[in-house]
Design a protein around this motif. Sequence first.
Motif, PDB file in Angstrom:
ATOM      1  N   MET A 270    -135.771  -4.196  24.016  1.00 35.95           N
ATOM      2  CA  MET A 270    -134.551  -3.381  24.023  1.00 35.95           C
ATOM      3  C   MET A 270    -134.061  -3.173  25.454  1.00 35.95           C
ATOM      4  O   MET A 270    -132.871  -3.324  25.763  1.00 35.95           O
ATOM      5  CB  MET A 270    -134.846  -2.038  23.347  1.00 35.95           C
ATOM      6  CG  MET A 270    -133.642  -1.197  23.014  1.00 35.95           C
ATOM      7  SD  MET A 270    -134.157   0.241  22.030  1.00 35.95           S
ATOM      8  CE  MET A 270    -132.594   1.118  21.955  1.00 35.95           C
ATOM      9  N   GLY A 271    -134.963  -2.813  26.351  1.00 36.22           N
ATOM     10  CA  GLY A 271    -134.595  -2.647  27.751  1.00 36.22           C
ATOM     11  C   GLY A 271    -134.160  -3.952  28.386  1.00 36.22           C
ATOM     12  O   GLY A 271    -133.257  -3.982  29.232  1.00 36.22           O
ATOM     13  N   TYR A 272    -134.804  -5.055  27.984  1.00 38.81           N
ATOM     14  CA  TYR A 272    -134.461  -6.377  28.517  1.00 38.81           C
ATOM     15  C   TYR A 272    -132.999  -6.706  28.220  1.00 38.81           C
ATOM     16  O   TYR A 272    -132.261  -7.167  29.104  1.00 38.81           O
ATOM     17  CB  TYR A 272    -135.381  -7.426  27.894  1.00 38.81           C
ATOM     18  CG  TYR A 272    -135.347  -8.774  28.577  1.00 38.81           C
ATOM     19  CD1 TYR A 272    -136.285  -9.092  29.551  1.00 38.81           C
ATOM     20  CD2 TYR A 272    -134.395  -9.730  28.250  1.00 38.81           C
ATOM     21  CE1 TYR A 272    -136.270 -10.328  30.189  1.00 38.81           C
ATOM     22  CE2 TYR A 272    -134.368 -10.961  28.871  1.00 38.81           C
ATOM     23  CZ  TYR A 272    -135.314 -11.260  29.833  1.00 38.81           C
ATOM     24  OH  TYR A 272    -135.290 -12.480  30.459  1.00 38.81           O
ATOM     25  N   GLN A 273    -132.560  -6.452  26.992  1.00 39.69           N
ATOM     26  CA  GLN A 273    -131.165  -6.730  26.633  1.00 39.69           C
ATOM     27  C   GLN A 273    -130.205  -5.843  27.402  1.00 39.69           C
ATOM     28  O   GLN A 273    -129.133  -6.273  27.827  1.00 39.69           O
ATOM     29  CB  GLN A 273    -130.974  -6.539  25.122  1.00 39.69           C
ATOM     30  CG  GLN A 273    -131.674  -7.576  24.273  1.00 39.69           C
ATOM     31  CD  GLN A 273    -131.225  -8.986  24.584  1.00 39.69           C
ATOM     32  OE1 GLN A 273    -130.030  -9.249  24.773  1.00 39.69           O
ATOM     33  NE2 GLN A 273    -132.177  -9.899  24.663  1.00 39.69           N
TER      34      GLN A 273
ATOM     35  N   LYS B  79    -126.690   6.253  33.927  1.00 31.63           N
ATOM     36  CA  LYS B  79    -126.943   6.436  32.496  1.00 31.63           C
ATOM     37  C   LYS B  79    -127.915   7.579  32.213  1.00 31.63           C
ATOM     38  O   LYS B  79    -128.177   7.884  31.043  1.00 31.63           O
ATOM     39  CB  LYS B  79    -127.499   5.139  31.895  1.00 31.63           C
ATOM     40  CG  LYS B  79    -126.511   3.984  31.899  1.00 31.63           C
ATOM     41  CD  LYS B  79    -127.165   2.727  31.357  1.00 31.63           C
ATOM     42  CE  LYS B  79    -126.197   1.561  31.363  1.00 31.63           C
ATOM     43  NZ  LYS B  79    -126.816   0.318  30.847  1.00 31.63           N
ATOM     44  N   GLY B  80    -128.459   8.191  33.251  1.00 34.38           N
ATOM     45  CA  GLY B  80    -129.363   9.311  33.050  1.00 34.38           C
ATOM     46  C   GLY B  80    -130.757   8.904  32.624  1.00 34.38           C
ATOM     47  O   GLY B  80    -131.500   9.721  32.064  1.00 34.38           O
ATOM     48  N   MET B  81    -131.138   7.637  32.878  1.00 32.96           N
ATOM     49  CA  MET B  81    -132.433   7.147  32.422  1.00 32.96           C
ATOM     50  C   MET B  81    -133.543   7.434  33.422  1.00 32.96           C
ATOM     51  O   MET B  81    -134.661   7.794  33.043  1.00 32.96           O
ATOM     52  CB  MET B  81    -132.350   5.644  32.157  1.00 32.96           C
ATOM     53  CG  MET B  81    -131.310   5.286  31.113  1.00 32.96           C
ATOM     54  SD  MET B  81    -131.125   3.504  30.897  1.00 32.96           S
ATOM     55  CE  MET B  81    -132.606   3.156  29.948  1.00 32.96           C
TER      56      MET B  81
ATOM     57  N   TRP C 271    -141.509   1.789  28.967  1.00 34.77           N
ATOM     58  CA  TRP C 271    -141.344   0.433  28.440  1.00 34.77           C
ATOM     59  C   TRP C 271    -139.909  -0.080  28.576  1.00 34.77           C
ATOM     60  O   TRP C 271    -139.680  -1.192  29.032  1.00 34.77           O
ATOM     61  CB  TRP C 271    -141.789   0.401  26.972  1.00 34.77           C
ATOM     62  CG  TRP C 271    -143.207   0.818  26.768  1.00 34.77           C
ATOM     63  CD1 TRP C 271    -144.241   0.680  27.653  1.00 34.77           C
ATOM     64  CD2 TRP C 271    -143.750   1.456  25.606  1.00 34.77           C
ATOM     65  NE1 TRP C 271    -145.403   1.177  27.109  1.00 34.77           N
ATOM     66  CE2 TRP C 271    -145.143   1.659  25.856  1.00 34.77           C
ATOM     67  CE3 TRP C 271    -143.238   1.872  24.391  1.00 34.77           C
ATOM     68  CZ2 TRP C 271    -145.984   2.249  24.926  1.00 34.77           C
ATOM     69  CZ3 TRP C 271    -144.070   2.459  23.457  1.00 34.77           C
ATOM     70  CH2 TRP C 271    -145.432   2.651  23.716  1.00 34.77           C
ATOM     71  N   MET C 272    -138.935   0.714  28.146  1.00 33.31           N
ATOM     72  CA  MET C 272    -137.537   0.282  28.243  1.00 33.31           C
ATOM     73  C   MET C 272    -137.126   0.047  29.688  1.00 33.31           C
ATOM     74  O   MET C 272    -136.441  -0.933  30.008  1.00 33.31           O
ATOM     75  CB  MET C 272    -136.594   1.309  27.602  1.00 33.31           C
ATOM     76  CG  MET C 272    -136.464   1.209  26.093  1.00 33.31           C
ATOM     77  SD  MET C 272    -135.208   2.332  25.455  1.00 33.31           S
ATOM     78  CE  MET C 272    -133.737   1.645  26.189  1.00 33.31           C
ATOM     79  N   LEU C 273    -137.522   0.965  30.557  1.00 33.23           N
ATOM     80  CA  LEU C 273    -137.181   0.830  31.976  1.00 33.23           C
ATOM     81  C   LEU C 273    -137.788  -0.444  32.559  1.00 33.23           C
ATOM     82  O   LEU C 273    -137.169  -1.133  33.372  1.00 33.23           O
ATOM     83  CB  LEU C 273    -137.685   2.046  32.757  1.00 33.23           C
ATOM     84  CG  LEU C 273    -137.077   3.401  32.367  1.00 33.23           C
ATOM     85  CD1 LEU C 273    -137.697   4.514  33.194  1.00 33.23           C
ATOM     86  CD2 LEU C 273    -135.564   3.394  32.534  1.00 33.23           C
TER      87      LEU C 273
END
Length: 567
Positions: free
Chosen positions: A68-71, A103-105, A150-152
Motif C-alpha cells: 500500500m505504501g509502495y503504491q 499528509k500528516g504521516m 510498514w506503509m512508511l
Amino acid sequence: MITQYKAPDPAPALKDLTEQVRFLGTEGKIWLDEQRMLLVQAGMMASMRRELIEMLGVERAKGFFLRMGYQSGLKDAQLARKLRPQGNEVEMFFIGPQLHSLKGMVKVRPLQLEIDLENGHFYADIEWQDSFEVENCQAENLHSDQPVCWMLLGYAISYSSFFLGRQVLYKEVSCRGCGGALCRIIGKPVEQWEDAEEFMRYFQSDPIIDELQALQVQVANMRQRLQLEAGQFYGIGQSPNYRRTCALIDKVAAGKASVLLLGETGVGKEVIARSLHLRSERAGAPFVALNCATIPPDLIEAELFGVEKGAYTGAQQARMGRFERANGGTLFLDEIVELTPRAQASLLRVLQEEELERVGDTRTRKVDVRVIAATHEDLEQAVKQGRFRADLFYRLNVFPVRIPALRDRREDIPLLIEHFLGRLHESYGKKTLGLSDRALEACLRYDWPGNVRELENLMERGVIITDENQSIGLDALFPHASASEESIGLASDGRLVDTGESQAPEWIAKIIDSGVSLDAVEEALMQAAMNRAGQNVSEAARLLGMTRPALAYRLKKAPAEGSPGKD
C-alpha cells in the motif's frame, strides 16, 4: 564522487506543494494536484490495522501495508516529476519527505544522505518523528517485537527507487513501536543487503490473493469460451441499461426477423449488429456492413444489388452487390434513412421476395440474407416527412432495439477506458499509467455527445500526448476545461484559504495592494500602448485588443492626453 546532501529549507518547498491542495467541500472531494485524496481519522487506520492482523496474521498484514505504501510512493514520485520537471534528481528526492509531512504521516529528518548517481552509490540514514503507524499500534495496544512503520517503509522504497533509477531497499533499524528510542531507517541499493531477496517477497502478491486471482482467471476463461461458443460478444458494458439491450438481442438473435437498431451516432450500433450475427445460426456465414450515408445516391443501388457489365459508363465488368456477398449471412445497413426512394423500393422487394436484380440485368437472383438496419434519426418522423417509405419502415421495424447513449450508462466508462487504453498502448508501443483521478472524474461527468466513438478518440489523444509511464492528466483530454470551480486551498502555514483570490496573477495582486485606481491603471496602459505604437492610435488599439474608435474615445476622456494621435 560521493556528495553528502542536507535537506533543503522546507518552507518554500512546502508552499509549492500546499498550493496543489484543494478542498471542494460542496462536492465532497479533496485534490492533491490531480490525485483524489481522503481526509480520514488516524484511529480508523488503527482499527483497520488490527482487523487485518487478526484476519491475515502479522506477516500478511505487513505485506499488505508495505505494498500500500509502495503504491503511494509511486504516485507521489509521479507528482514530483510533474511539479518540478526541470529539477535535478536530488532536489526532487526531497519532495517525498515533504509530501509525507504534508499528509500528516510522519516528519522526516535526514541524518545522513550520500548520493553519487553516476556510480550508483546511495546511502540514507533518516529519522522518522511522530510516525502515525506507531501511534496506531499504541492506540490499539498492538504489541510487536519488530518495527511497525510498514506503509512508511514501502513509500520510501518506491519513491527513492523511482528517482534513483535503481532498486533501493530501506530497513527500519530502530522503531518506537517495538521499544526503540526512535524510528530510524537505513537505505542502500538492494544488492548491498544480504537478506534483500527475502524482504522483497513482501512486495509480491500474497499467496491467498494469487489463488483467488487464479480461480477468477479460470472462471473468466470458461465464461469467455462459453460466450464464444454461443457467439455472444457485445463489446464492453455491464451497466443495467446496456445489459437490457444485450438481453433483447439474445431474444431475437436465433431467428431470421429483421432488426432495427436505434441510437445516437457513435453508440456502437455496428458492434451490436456483429454480436447479433455471431449469436445467430448464421454465425459461420458472411457479415457484410454498409454505411448508406457514405455512398453517392446514384451508386447506392449498384452497391447494394450489384451491376452487370455495361450497365453504365465505367461498369467494365459485372460484380456482386452487398446482398449477394452476404448471401446466407447478415447484411448491416447503417444510416438507412439516407437511401434514395428508388433504392428503398428495391430494398423492400428484396426483403419481401428474397430475390434481386442487378443494375442493368433482367434476370432475378435468389438471396437469403438477414437485414439489420440502423439509424440515429427518428424513422417515424422521416416517414411523416415523406423521406422514408412507410411500408419499408414497417418491414424493418419488426424488432426495434434502442442502444443507450454513453451518458446513460456511465458505469461502463471505466471499463471502456481500460479496454481502449490497453489496445492503444499496444498500437503505439508505449504504456501510460492510465487516467489520473481528476481526468477520470471529468470523463464520468462529461456528456459524450459522440458517445463511445468520441471516448475512444479522446483516449487516443491522451496516449499520444502523455509520456511513457506517466498518468494521463485532465489537460491531455480536455485542454479547455474550466478551472473556475470554487475551492478551498491549503496555505503553507496550514490555514484553509479561498483559492479564488490566489488564482489571480501575481501582478494583479500587486496592483491592488498598491492602491492604484482603476482609472489610473487604464490611463497608464493606454499611454504605454501609444508610446510603443509611436502615437499611432490604430496600432495601439491592436496592441490592447480594442477597436480604434473605442481607444480614441477613451483617450479623449483621459485627463492627461492631448490629441488622439495619428492613424
